[in-house]
Design a protein around this motif. Structure first.
Motif, PDB file in Angstrom:
ATOM      1  N   CYS A   1     -34.738  54.025  17.939  1.00 15.49           N
ATOM      2  CA  CYS A   1     -34.146  55.068  18.153  1.00 15.49           C
ATOM      3  C   CYS A   1     -32.853  55.688  17.522  1.00 15.49           C
ATOM      4  O   CYS A   1     -32.044  54.368  18.129  1.00 15.49           O
TER       5      CYS A   1
ATOM      6  N   HIS B   1     -33.872  61.045  16.555  1.00 12.17           N
ATOM      7  CA  HIS B   1     -35.031  59.729  16.813  1.00 12.17           C
ATOM      8  C   HIS B   1     -36.046  59.179  15.929  1.00 12.17           C
ATOM      9  O   HIS B   1     -37.555  59.362  15.687  1.00 12.17           O
TER      10      HIS B   1
ATOM     11  N   CYS C   1     -38.167  58.323  24.885  1.00 13.66           N
ATOM     12  CA  CYS C   1     -38.887  59.078  23.912  1.00 13.66           C
ATOM     13  C   CYS C   1     -40.813  57.912  23.134  1.00 13.66           C
ATOM     14  O   CYS C   1     -41.533  58.937  23.053  1.00 13.66           O
TER      15      CYS C   1
HETATM   16 ZN   LIG Z   1     -36.085  58.398  20.379  1.00  8.15          ZN
END
Ligand SMILES: [Zn+2]
Length: 304
Positions: free
Chosen positions: A187, A164, A182
């Motif tokens: 990412c 991430h 997320c």
């Molecule tokens: Zn992420």
């Protein structure tokens, strides 16, 4: 059999739950692999409970084996609830408390990449190296850093969360990738996970792939779109790992998870990452597949 030495390890993945029961010498006494329930926390709890009961029954032990579970996320240092799991239905849940109540014993839980790192450093591909970076390339993408046999946890419990951070040295056509679960754009996980490869292939090809295995099979037959996807995978993995070398400079990088079985990685990436490392000579960092293969995470969980 001395049941006090038995260790049950469970690897809770995005597509499968794997369990292994090790004796005191680290030999496999029993193992089982089941599909992972998806988008359902209580079904996940039930599946884990059923596996533990089955393992106990297999060795006639009531509650005498230790239980360690690797999850594709971590427990929040604030409240012990799951966070950062790409199996997002686990996030915010008191998994450890719920399992301990259900099973009537202590359950240890750790990040799956941490389990991989511990297992491979103990008796696998990273044995004998002082600085190790372990990577999971599977349904999700994660990492872990280990120095002198000790996991580097970090001030915020975030060390190694490589999946991430944004893909480094992005190419112009990479800026429009799908947003990560997320919520952040770009990412590494949105480029290098199994579902990411399948999504990108299906978006460009008339043929459809259900898995990375399908893409690899097509690439072997010279399918142009499949070859492009694998070429991009090599290019992106080389960039993403070169960034790790620039920051941590580990002696060895060990890969686990389903995509670590792609054999071409181990010849292609070391040829490519020198271009991105901040050095006048090519990196001497080794790149190795997990010696215990798919079972590495689950072995690491058992050693928790
Ligand atoms: Zn992420």
């Amino acid at each position: 059999m001395d049941h006090s030495l038995l260790r049950l390890g469970i690897d809770l993945g995005g597509t499968k739950i794997e369990a292994v029961l090790l004796d005191g010498a680290g030999s496999v006494v029993w193992k089982k692999r089941n599909p992972s329930p998806r988008n359902d926390y209580s079904a996940t709890l039930s599946a884990l409970e059923a596996l533990v009961i089955e393992a106990r029954r297999a060795v006639n032990a009531a509650a005498k084996c230790s239980i360690g579970i690797g999850i594709p996320g971590s427990l929040s240092p604030a409240d012990g609830r799951v966070r950062n799991a790409n199996s997002i239905w686990l996030n915010g849940q008191p998994l450890q408390d719920d399992l301990q109540t259900l099973l009537g014993q202590t359950v240890r839980i750790a990040n799956d990449a941490n389990c991989l790192a511990v297992s491979e450093a103990a008796d696998g591909a990273a044995k004998g190296f002082r600085s190790v970076f372990a990577v999971i390339l599977g349904t999700g993408v994660g990492g872990a850093h280990l120095i002198d046999g000790q996991l580097v946890v970090g001030a915020n419990g975030l060390a190694g969360e490589w999946g991430h951070v944004p893909m480094p040295w992005m190419r112009p056509d990479e800026f429009d990738q799908t947003r990560c679960w997320c919520s952040r754009p770009g990412c590494i996980e949105t480029f290098l996970s199994g579902p990411a490869l399948v999504r990108e292939f299906n978006a460009r090809s008339a043929q459809s792939a259900g898995s990375v295995q399908d893409i690899l099979r097509l690439a072997k037959t010279g399918h142009a779109d499949a070859e492009i996807i694998i070429e991009r995978f090599h290019d992106r993995l080389a960039r993403a790992l070169a960034m790790v070398i620039n920051i941590i400079d580990p002696e060895v990088i060990v890969l686990g998870g389903g995509l670590s079985n792609i054999e071409s990685i181990y010849s292609e990436i070391p040829q490519r990452w020198a271009r991105w490392t901040f050095s006048d000579i090519p990196p001497i960092t080794r790149l190795r597949p997990a010696m215990h293969g798919d079972a590495s995470g689950v072995r690491g969980a058992a050693w928790l």
